[in-house]
Design an enzyme around this catalytic site. Structure first.
Site, PDB file in Angstrom:
ATOM      1  N   LYS A 115       7.723 -14.060  -2.727  1.00 12.72           N
ATOM      2  CA  LYS A 115       6.267 -14.075  -2.866  1.00 12.72           C
ATOM      3  C   LYS A 115       5.722 -15.486  -3.012  1.00 12.72           C
ATOM      4  O   LYS A 115       4.665 -15.809  -2.483  1.00 12.72           O
ATOM      5  CB  LYS A 115       5.829 -13.250  -4.089  1.00 12.72           C
ATOM      6  CG  LYS A 115       5.892 -11.747  -3.852  1.00 12.72           C
ATOM      7  CD  LYS A 115       5.120 -10.993  -4.905  1.00 12.72           C
ATOM      8  CE  LYS A 115       5.202  -9.495  -4.669  1.00 12.72           C
ATOM      9  NZ  LYS A 115       4.592  -8.706  -5.732  1.00 12.72           N
ATOM     10  N   LYS A 196      10.513  -5.148   4.919  1.00 12.03           N
ATOM     11  CA  LYS A 196      10.091  -3.849   4.384  1.00 12.03           C
ATOM     12  C   LYS A 196       8.600  -3.600   4.653  1.00 12.03           C
ATOM     13  O   LYS A 196       7.816  -4.548   4.766  1.00 12.03           O
ATOM     14  CB  LYS A 196      10.396  -3.754   2.886  1.00 12.03           C
ATOM     15  CG  LYS A 196       9.600  -4.715   2.039  1.00 12.03           C
ATOM     16  CD  LYS A 196       9.805  -4.457   0.542  1.00 12.03           C
ATOM     17  CE  LYS A 196       8.884  -5.395  -0.232  1.00 12.03           C
ATOM     18  NZ  LYS A 196       8.817  -5.188  -1.644  1.00 12.03           N
ATOM     19  N   LYS A 199       2.518  -3.542   1.243  1.00 13.47           N
ATOM     20  CA  LYS A 199       1.086  -3.477   0.932  1.00 13.47           C
ATOM     21  C   LYS A 199       0.349  -4.723   1.348  1.00 13.47           C
ATOM     22  O   LYS A 199      -0.835  -4.702   1.589  1.00 13.47           O
ATOM     23  CB  LYS A 199       0.922  -3.441  -0.590  1.00 13.47           C
ATOM     24  CG  LYS A 199       1.199  -2.182  -1.236  1.00 13.47           C
ATOM     25  CD  LYS A 199       1.212  -2.451  -2.733  1.00 13.47           C
ATOM     26  CE  LYS A 199       1.263  -1.165  -3.484  1.00 13.47           C
ATOM     27  NZ  LYS A 199       1.348  -1.386  -4.915  1.00 13.47           N
TER      28      LYS A 199
HETATM   29  P1  AMP Z   1       4.790  -1.658  -5.379  1.00  9.54           P
HETATM   30  O1  AMP Z   1       4.078  -1.396  -4.090  1.00  9.54           O
HETATM   31  O2  AMP Z   1       5.456  -2.998  -5.343  1.00  9.54           O
HETATM   32  O3  AMP Z   1       3.982  -1.414  -6.594  1.00  9.54           O
HETATM   33  O4  AMP Z   1       5.963  -0.615  -5.402  1.00  9.54           O
HETATM   34  C1  AMP Z   1       5.882   0.695  -5.934  1.00  9.54           C
HETATM   35  C2  AMP Z   1       7.159   1.453  -5.653  1.00  9.54           C
HETATM   36  O5  AMP Z   1       7.331   1.642  -4.247  1.00  9.54           O
HETATM   37  C3  AMP Z   1       8.435   0.739  -6.127  1.00  9.54           C
HETATM   38  O6  AMP Z   1       9.327   1.707  -6.663  1.00  9.54           O
HETATM   39  C4  AMP Z   1       8.991   0.141  -4.884  1.00  9.54           C
HETATM   40  O7  AMP Z   1      10.393  -0.034  -4.944  1.00  9.54           O
HETATM   41  C5  AMP Z   1       8.609   1.169  -3.831  1.00  9.54           C
HETATM   42  N1  AMP Z   1       8.466   0.570  -2.502  1.00  9.54           N
HETATM   43  C6  AMP Z   1       7.609  -0.410  -2.139  1.00  9.54           C
HETATM   44  N2  AMP Z   1       7.745  -0.703  -0.825  1.00  9.54           N
HETATM   45  C7  AMP Z   1       8.724   0.110  -0.343  1.00  9.54           C
HETATM   46  C8  AMP Z   1       9.325   0.282   0.947  1.00  9.54           C
HETATM   47  N3  AMP Z   1       8.941  -0.424   2.007  1.00  9.54           N
HETATM   48  N4  AMP Z   1      10.301   1.211   1.073  1.00  9.54           N
HETATM   49  C9  AMP Z   1      10.697   1.952   0.019  1.00  9.54           C
HETATM   50  N5  AMP Z   1      10.174   1.840  -1.228  1.00  9.54           N
HETATM   51  C10 AMP Z   1       9.201   0.923  -1.411  1.00  9.54           C
END
Ligand code: AMP
Ligand code: TRP
Length: 328
Positions: A115, A196, A199
């Site tokens: 990041k 990956k 967002k």
């Molecule tokens: P975040 O968007 O960083 O708040 O992530 C929320 C949850 O979604 C966490 O458990 C991450 O590990 C999961 N996550 C985020 N992006 C991915 C992705 N591309 N594939 C699988 N899990 C994801």
């Protein structure tokens, strides 16, 4: 809270919540609700580690809680709450910053390196983010943390910090375990399967947001990058794009990857993509129908109730830790 084992997880109220978040994390939480006491947090203090628009952030906090509910998190079984409503999260973070976490631990965190890159102008909070995450988990004597693959290193750090504290000051924290489901743990970008689904991706063709218009989502699937071989086969190493689409198809439909390979044998990518686009569109339509039926006031009440329920649990752990350090 009763005597069941404790599960804790969370999503940040920022960006567009996408199929990766759903298939890698939230969808897996639904089945855990009967067997475990589940705590699902809207981690807004994590979101402000990067700049957020205040009005937008307020909206996103409600949005995440609604996404939890529309996905099937049942507020009668699980606790849904907002991180910043329980001040113990930041208090414990400060204590762990001082007595457990080392610069050398945080310097190893790959998510921070990804990041921040070479930018020295990122917030101190972004660097310290894993310690806040450890505090989230440790405050509630969590047993299991279900997350996507990208969070594994942070849970490992949580275990290190907890053990270090317990060894030096006496036992305060339970040592949590990470739970990563093999399928869907890492959903890749539709425009680039080497990264990956994210967002914060610069192109919206990277992800399918849970709140995407269904026609828009269909277009995104039709535009998703594939290879020129025209064979629907799961082979992550040589065919990462098609393998990623197969994973999404399998998880949304319940068909095994093998069944899907058989179904599209000899037919190229056209039908495969069209069917997947339709499947994704139907999923979104049904998800959004549930989402749109949830009222903001009801969500606010659920968050308030969650915070009330958990405050004393968090406070007990915090006071225990304070006592051991010599602060009480
Ligand atoms: P975040 O968007 O960083 O708040 O992530 C929320 C949850 O979604 C966490 O458990 C991450 O590990 C999961 N996550 C985020 N992006 C991915 C992705 N591309 N594939 C699988 N899990 C994801
Ligand atoms: N850092 C996690 C993410 O970005 C979200 C999170 C914050 C979390 N605190 C947590 C996940 C505690 C599990 C447990 O995905």
């Amino acid at each position: 809270m009763d005597n069941k084992k404790i599960i804790f997880s969370g999503v940040q109220p920022s960006g567009n919540i996408h199929l990766g978040n759903y298939l890698g994390a939230i969808k897996n939480w639904i089945k855990l609700q009967d067997e475990y006491q589940c705590l699902f947090c809207v981690v807004d203090y994590h979101a402000i580690t990067v700049k957020q628009d205040p009005k937008e952030l307020k909206k996103k906090i409600i949005e995440i809680a609604k996404i939890y509910l529309a996905s099937g998190i049942d507020p009668k079984k699980s606790v849904i709450f907002q991180q910043s409503q329980i001040s113990e999260h930041t208090e414990l973070t400060w204590m762990l910053n001082c007595v457990s976490a080392r610069m050398s631990d945080l310097n190893k965190m790959t998510q921070y390196k990804d990041k921040a890159g070479d930018n020295e102008n990122v917030s101190v909070g972004l660097f310290d983010y894993p310690v806040l995450m450890a505090s989230d988990i440790l405050l509630y004597q969590t047993d299991l943390v279900p997350v996507g693959e990208d969070q594994k290193q942070h849970i490992e750090l949580t275990r290190v910090l907890a053990k270090r504290f317990n060894n030096e000051y006496g036992k305060v924290f339970k040592i949590p375990e990470v739970v990563i489901k093999k399928e869907g743990a890492r959903i890749m970008g539709l425009d680039d399967a080497s990264k990956k689904m994210s967002k914060s991706a610069s192109s919206e063709f990277n992800y399918i947001a849970l709140l995407d218009d269904s026609d828009r989502a269909k277009k995104k699937i039709m535009k998703a990058v594939t290879d020129s071989e025209g064979v629907v086969k799961y082979d992550v190493k040589n065919k990462p794009e098609v393998s990623n689409l197969l994973t999404v198809y399998s998880l949304l439909s319940g068909y095994s990857v093998k069944d899907l390979e058989d179904k599209y044998k000899g037919s190229g990518y056209g039908d495969f993509k069209k069917d997947l686009a339709e499947l994704v569109a139907q999923f979104l339509i049904s998800f959004q129908e549930k989402y749109n039926n949830i009222k903001d006031e009801d969500v606010e009440k659920i968050l308030e109730k969650g915070a009330k329920e958990l405050k004393s649990v968090a406070n007990t752990t915090l006071n225990n830790a304070k006592e051991k350090i010599g602060l009480n």
